[in-house]
Design a protein around this motif. Structure first.
Motif, PDB file in Angstrom:
ATOM      1  N   ARG A  12       0.756  -1.149  -0.036  1.00  0.00           N
ATOM      2  CA  ARG A  12      -0.047   0.128  -0.126  1.00  0.00           C
ATOM      3  C   ARG A  12       0.994   1.364   0.120  1.00  0.00           C
ATOM      4  O   ARG A  12       0.373   2.467   0.004  1.00  0.00           O
ATOM      5  N   ASN A  13       2.161   0.965  -0.173  1.00  0.00           N
ATOM      6  CA  ASN A  13       2.921   2.281  -0.014  1.00  0.00           C
ATOM      7  C   ASN A  13       3.484   2.677  -1.278  1.00  0.00           C
ATOM      8  O   ASN A  13       2.709   2.332  -2.275  1.00  0.00           O
ATOM      9  N   ASP A  14       4.464   3.551  -1.385  1.00  0.00           N
ATOM     10  CA  ASP A  14       4.814   4.186  -2.766  1.00  0.00           C
ATOM     11  C   ASP A  14       5.966   3.510  -3.402  1.00  0.00           C
ATOM     12  O   ASP A  14       6.409   3.920  -4.491  1.00  0.00           O
ATOM     13  N   VAL A  15       6.064   2.297  -3.044  1.00  0.00           N
ATOM     14  CA  VAL A  15       7.004   1.625  -3.604  1.00  0.00           C
ATOM     15  C   VAL A  15       6.527   0.880  -4.912  1.00  0.00           C
ATOM     16  O   VAL A  15       5.515  -0.270  -4.827  1.00  0.00           O
ATOM     17  N   TYR A  16       6.897   1.239  -6.165  1.00  0.00           N
ATOM     18  CA  TYR A  16       6.215   0.877  -7.485  1.00  0.00           C
ATOM     19  C   TYR A  16       6.999  -0.097  -8.098  1.00  0.00           C
ATOM     20  O   TYR A  16       8.204  -0.133  -8.309  1.00  0.00           O
ATOM     21  N   ALA A  17       6.394  -1.366  -8.534  1.00  0.00           N
ATOM     22  CA  ALA A  17       6.996  -2.483  -9.385  1.00  0.00           C
ATOM     23  C   ALA A  17       6.939  -1.969 -10.736  1.00  0.00           C
ATOM     24  O   ALA A  17       8.008  -2.609 -11.402  1.00  0.00           O
ATOM     25  N   VAL A  18       6.102  -1.219 -10.955  1.00  0.00           N
ATOM     26  CA  VAL A  18       6.027  -0.670 -12.513  1.00  0.00           C
ATOM     27  C   VAL A  18       5.745   0.745 -12.392  1.00  0.00           C
ATOM     28  O   VAL A  18       4.784   1.304 -11.333  1.00  0.00           O
ATOM     29  N   LYS A  19       6.531   1.563 -12.870  1.00  0.00           N
ATOM     30  CA  LYS A  19       6.329   3.112 -12.744  1.00  0.00           C
ATOM     31  C   LYS A  19       6.301   3.995 -14.202  1.00  0.00           C
ATOM     32  O   LYS A  19       7.346   3.572 -15.080  1.00  0.00           O
ATOM     33  N   ASP A  20       5.153   4.596 -14.082  1.00  0.00           N
ATOM     34  CA  ASP A  20       5.229   5.337 -15.506  1.00  0.00           C
ATOM     35  C   ASP A  20       5.480   4.993 -16.746  1.00  0.00           C
ATOM     36  O   ASP A  20       6.175   5.277 -17.474  1.00  0.00           O
ATOM     37  N   VAL A  21       4.967   3.787 -17.089  1.00  0.00           N
ATOM     38  CA  VAL A  21       5.290   2.957 -18.210  1.00  0.00           C
ATOM     39  C   VAL A  21       4.120   3.080 -19.349  1.00  0.00           C
ATOM     40  O   VAL A  21       3.110   3.248 -18.969  1.00  0.00           O
ATOM     41  N   SER A  22       4.610   3.505 -20.409  1.00  0.00           N
ATOM     42  CA  SER A  22       3.834   3.833 -21.568  1.00  0.00           C
ATOM     43  C   SER A  22       4.423   3.285 -22.755  1.00  0.00           C
ATOM     44  O   SER A  22       5.679   3.187 -23.141  1.00  0.00           O
ATOM     45  N   PHE A  23       3.373   2.652 -23.771  1.00  0.00           N
ATOM     46  CA  PHE A  23       4.280   2.195 -25.063  1.00  0.00           C
ATOM     47  C   PHE A  23       2.849   1.807 -25.655  1.00  0.00           C
ATOM     48  O   PHE A  23       1.613   1.605 -25.225  1.00  0.00           O
ATOM     49  N   ASP A  24       3.075   1.794 -27.107  1.00  0.00           N
ATOM     50  CA  ASP A  24       1.936   1.260 -28.024  1.00  0.00           C
ATOM     51  C   ASP A  24       2.481  -0.077 -28.790  1.00  0.00           C
ATOM     52  O   ASP A  24       3.439  -0.032 -29.295  1.00  0.00           O
ATOM     53  N   ILE A  25       1.406  -1.000 -29.092  1.00  0.00           N
ATOM     54  CA  ILE A  25       1.986  -2.108 -29.927  1.00  0.00           C
ATOM     55  C   ILE A  25       0.725  -2.233 -31.167  1.00  0.00           C
ATOM     56  O   ILE A  25      -0.138  -2.230 -30.977  1.00  0.00           O
ATOM     57  N   PRO A  26       1.487  -1.731 -32.263  1.00  0.00           N
ATOM     58  CA  PRO A  26       0.492  -1.934 -33.352  1.00  0.00           C
ATOM     59  C   PRO A  26       0.119  -3.241 -33.745  1.00  0.00           C
ATOM     60  O   PRO A  26       0.836  -4.142 -33.347  1.00  0.00           O
ATOM     61  N   LYS A  27      -0.856  -3.578 -34.351  1.00  0.00           N
ATOM     62  CA  LYS A  27      -1.200  -4.944 -34.881  1.00  0.00           C
ATOM     63  C   LYS A  27      -0.376  -5.540 -35.801  1.00  0.00           C
ATOM     64  O   LYS A  27       0.405  -4.820 -36.647  1.00  0.00           O
ATOM     65  N   GLY A  28       0.077  -6.738 -35.541  1.00  0.00           N
ATOM     66  CA  GLY A  28       0.973  -7.588 -36.320  1.00  0.00           C
ATOM     67  C   GLY A  28       2.442  -7.361 -35.794  1.00  0.00           C
ATOM     68  O   GLY A  28       3.261  -8.047 -36.405  1.00  0.00           O
ATOM     69  N   GLU A  29       2.827  -6.890 -34.891  1.00  0.00           N
ATOM     70  CA  GLU A  29       4.333  -6.541 -34.558  1.00  0.00           C
ATOM     71  C   GLU A  29       4.478  -7.813 -33.342  1.00  0.00           C
ATOM     72  O   GLU A  29       3.881  -8.414 -32.535  1.00  0.00           O
ATOM     73  N   VAL A  30       6.004  -7.905 -33.257  1.00  0.00           N
ATOM     74  CA  VAL A  30       6.434  -8.938 -32.287  1.00  0.00           C
ATOM     75  C   VAL A  30       6.976  -7.869 -31.305  1.00  0.00           C
ATOM     76  O   VAL A  30       7.912  -7.237 -31.769  1.00  0.00           O
ATOM     77  N   PHE A  31       6.564  -7.709 -30.075  1.00  0.00           N
ATOM     78  CA  PHE A  31       6.920  -6.522 -29.257  1.00  0.00           C
ATOM     79  C   PHE A  31       7.842  -7.370 -28.042  1.00  0.00           C
ATOM     80  O   PHE A  31       6.992  -8.250 -27.358  1.00  0.00           O
ATOM     81  N   GLY A  32       9.031  -7.088 -27.825  1.00  0.00           N
ATOM     82  CA  GLY A  32       9.963  -7.707 -26.883  1.00  0.00           C
ATOM     83  C   GLY A  32      10.070  -6.918 -25.580  1.00  0.00           C
ATOM     84  O   GLY A  32      10.107  -5.550 -25.673  1.00  0.00           O
ATOM     85  N   PHE A  33       9.716  -7.459 -24.486  1.00  0.00           N
ATOM     86  CA  PHE A  33       9.604  -6.814 -23.319  1.00  0.00           C
ATOM     87  C   PHE A  33      10.857  -7.488 -22.536  1.00  0.00           C
ATOM     88  O   PHE A  33      10.796  -8.527 -21.994  1.00  0.00           O
TER      89      PHE A  33
END
Ligand SMILES: Nc1ncnc2c1ncn2[C@@H]1O[C@H](COP(=O)(O)OP(=O)(O)OP(=O)(O)O)[C@@H](O)[C@H]1O
Ligand SMILES: [Mg+2]
Lengths: 284, 368
Positions: free
Chosen positions: A13-34
């Motif tokens: 419940r604290n401010d420790v974020y496992a994910v912070k301000d993540v933004s991305f777009d994946i268009p149709k047909g792409e192979v997106f590697g994370f």
């Protein structure tokens, strides 16, 4: 196919974020590697995209659905292969697929055909509990294709598989992509990312450091190198030279004209080296 | 349709697992115990050992007359203590079995060995007084000891007619009286149904948690509550079958089956809801063991109250199993059937609430 804007996620419940301000777009047909090291937040992000984790903060749409208000029909269009295989050990391989097929409202693939595809033909009658780790993993992978997903989430699809089977799996991913399937691939294996992905995102400590295609990354960050071996039989010398800077090119010319060259290999920077260079972190 | 295939799948998995057979075997053991180990009615005849020290044979014979042996003649019985054999004369009356033993020492040995009462009845040849010596076990209540003292403080001619004239009235005479065996059935059914259901659904879910299949379910178009409900349905079904395995041979046609099934289903639903809650808060059997165990003990406590009517504290009535036991008894006594219907409704509502709680908890604790 996927849009993510300013995504945050915290397990406590604290401010420790496992994910912070993540933004991305994946268009149709792409192979997106994370891509990212262990604990970077890859599975967390993927969990939110697939509705396993509740969206806390940010905007996420997946296959046209807002994940804030999850609709079960979204799951007819996505497939998910888990990092840890999770199949009913008391059911046979075929029963596992047959059962999950019944949960969909869309036409599903024939279980036997899928088993064959992942190299489990003839193993349909065996209970999954008797499978080896790699076999269970392939069954989990096969299950994620049951509903012909247009968006396919793959978490470490080749980890722990022997090279031949890993190659088969890579082949299947490539072929599905050619048929128009969008792939969200989570891994810390840079080689498979390099081979399969149209674009990759580097994620470290919950933050995306960079998104680009492997080719661009190599052009920007990689130095082209050449390793030359020369000399006579009793004394072999090896030198690695840059093909970009002037000093290296001059030395290369001298060697070619003045020495007896034995071997000469060009060497590209690997995605792994670029990752370390960009993020300052090892990919473990 | 999806719920149905989930249910069929759970049934298939259950039938391939170990717990399904645990349930079946437990039911058979309980049935065996009820049919062959528990007598239809516990023998209520009191058995005692007597040594008569009456010097005058005529008086002794007259005294023995008062035993009111059913067939008018004693039986010679050989009783064994280890390798020794002791012959006694057994006088069996309507409500007692009296063994007259030849020596006082043997009488004491038998009483001790059989954990029964012994007594020496002596007629003092000098003053003509009767003397009674009782050999008790040591665990008797002080009430009984005082009663024995009182018994001889008055003349028989006063005590016995007074006791016989004491009016005894049976309350609730319209009830079907249950045999001792039938009286055990409510407790066995509660144990077999609620307790087993509670424990086994937890075992099933922990197995799934270990395998991670819940996550696979969560990314399918089938809602999570289907998953949970299919488990509950399988548990309720197996519980119904194993419970009827006990009820049918014992009660035959003397029971209202629709009501029995209703009560079994609703209590089973409630118990499995309870099991779901526990699995929502723990990851595996080992972690939850203490809690599972405590709940199981708690659920069994009302059985103690059932068997010892004098111990029935008010707080016991907040335990859900309390009403399960009494509900089953009401069904078998064909007493207050409306009460059973109301109880069923309460279990259904309670089970529904537990289910909703467990569902919310499961949704919130899904992990990647
Ligand atoms: N269930 C959880 N409860 C609390 N913290 C968690 C939980 N799951 C993950 N985390 C934390 O969130 C962070 C990101 O974890 P995540 O599983 O998303 O990493 P990952 O990139 O998938 O790593 P890996 O490559 O090892 O799978 C880590 O610091 C981890 O400790
Ligand atoms: Mg992960």
């Amino acid at each position: 196919m996927i849009t993510v804007e300013h995504l945050y996620h915290s397990y406590g419940r604290n401010d420790v974020y496992a994910v912070k301000d993540v933004s991305f777009d994946i268009p149709k047909g792409e192979v997106f590697g994370f891509l990212g090291p262990s604990g970077a937040g890859k599975s967390t992000t993927q969990g939110i995209l697939t509705g396993l984790l509740r969206l806390q903060k940010g905007q996420v749409t997946v296959a046209g659905f807002d994940v804030k208000e999850l609709k079960s029909s979204m799951f007819n269009r996505i497939g998910m292969s888990f990092e840890q295989s999770n199949v009913y050990s008391k059911l046979t391989a075929r029963e596992n697929l047959q059962f999950f097929a019944k949960l969909y409202d869309v036409p599903t693939r024939d279980p036997d055909e899928l088993l064959k595809l992942v190299g489990l033909d003839g193993k349909g009658q065996i209970r999954a509990g008797e499978f080896s780790k790699g076999m269970k993993h392939r069954l989990t992978f096969a299950r994620s294709m049951l509903n012909n997903p247009e968006l396919w989430f793959l978490d470490e699809p080749t980890t722990g598989l022997d090279p031949a089977i890993a190659a088969t799996i890579k082949g299947i991913i490539r072929e599905q992509n050619q048929q128009g399937v969008t792939v969200f691939l989570t891994t810390h294996n840079m080689y498979i990312a390099d081979e399969l992905c149209s674009r990759v995102a580097f994620i470290v400590d919950g933050e995306i450091k960079l998104i680009d295609s492997p080719k661009n990354l190599k052009l920007q960050h990689g130095q082209s190198l050449v390793t030359v071996e020369y000399g006579d039989d009793c004394k072999l010398v090896s030198e690695t030279l840059s093909t970009v800077d002037a000093q290296g090119r001059k030395r290369l010319q001298d060697l070619i004209s003045g020495q007896r060259i034995r071997t000469m290999h060009t060497k590209e920077a690997t995605l792994e080296e670029i990752f370390i260079q960009v993020t300052g972190r090892e990919l473990v | 349709m999806k719920l149905w295939s989930s249910f069929i799948k759970e049934l298939l998995i259950a039938s391939r697992g170990f717990y399904f057979y645990v349930e079946l075997i437990a039911a058979f053991i309980l049935l065996f115990v009820l049919l062959f180990v528990v007598p239809d009615n516990f023998s209520s005849k009191e058995e005692e050992f007597l040594y008569l020290a009456i010097p005058d044979p005529a008086i002794e014979a007259a005294y023995i007359e008062t035993f009111e042996d059913l067939d008018g003649a004693p039986e010679s019985v050989v009783l064994k203590i280890g390798r020794d054999e002791i012959t006694t004369q057994l006088y069996e009356s309507k409500d007692a079995k009296l063994h007259v033993v030849a020596t006082e020492a043997d009488m004491v040995r038998l009483a001790e060995d059989r954990h029964l009462y012994g007594a020496t009845i002596q007629l003092d040849p000098v003053d003509g007084q009767w003397h009674y010596t009782y050999y008790l076990q040591g665990n008797e209540t002080s009430r009984l000891k005082q009663l024995l003292l009182v018994l001889h403080a008055q003349d028989d001619a006063v005590v016995f007619p007074a006791a016989e004239n004491q009016p005894v009235e049976t309350l609730a005479s319209e009830l079907v009286l249950l045999s001792d065996r039938e009286n055990l059935l409510p407790v066995f059914l509660t144990f077999n149904g609620a307790l087993m259901g509670f424990f086994i659904i937890a075992a099933y879910i922990f197995l799934d948690k270990k395998e991670g299949v819940i996550k696979a379910y969560a990314v399918s178009p089938s809602p999570l509550w289907h998953y949970l409900l299919s488990k509950v349905l399988v548990l309720t079904l197996t519980m119904l079958v194993t419970s009827l395995l006990l009820v049918v041979p014992l009660m035959g046609l003397r029971v209202h089956y629709p009501l029995t099934v209703l009560f079994l289903v609703t209590t089973g639903f409630f118990a499995s809801g309870l099991g779901l809650i526990v699995t929502g808060y723990f990851d595996d059997m080992a972690q939850s063991f203490a809690v599972l165990f405590l709940i199981m003990i708690g659920l069994m406590l009302p059985a103690l109250a059932y068997f010892s009517p004098s111990w029935n504290p008010a707080w016991l009535k907040i335990l859900p199993s309390y009403y399960m036991i009494y509900g089953f008894r009401e069904i078998f006594r064909q007493a207050d059937l409306g009460f059973v219907v109301r109880l069923s409704a309460a279990y259904l509502a309670g089970g529904g609430a537990l289910f909703a709680w467990a569902h919310a908890r499961f949704k919130r604790t899904l992990t990647v």
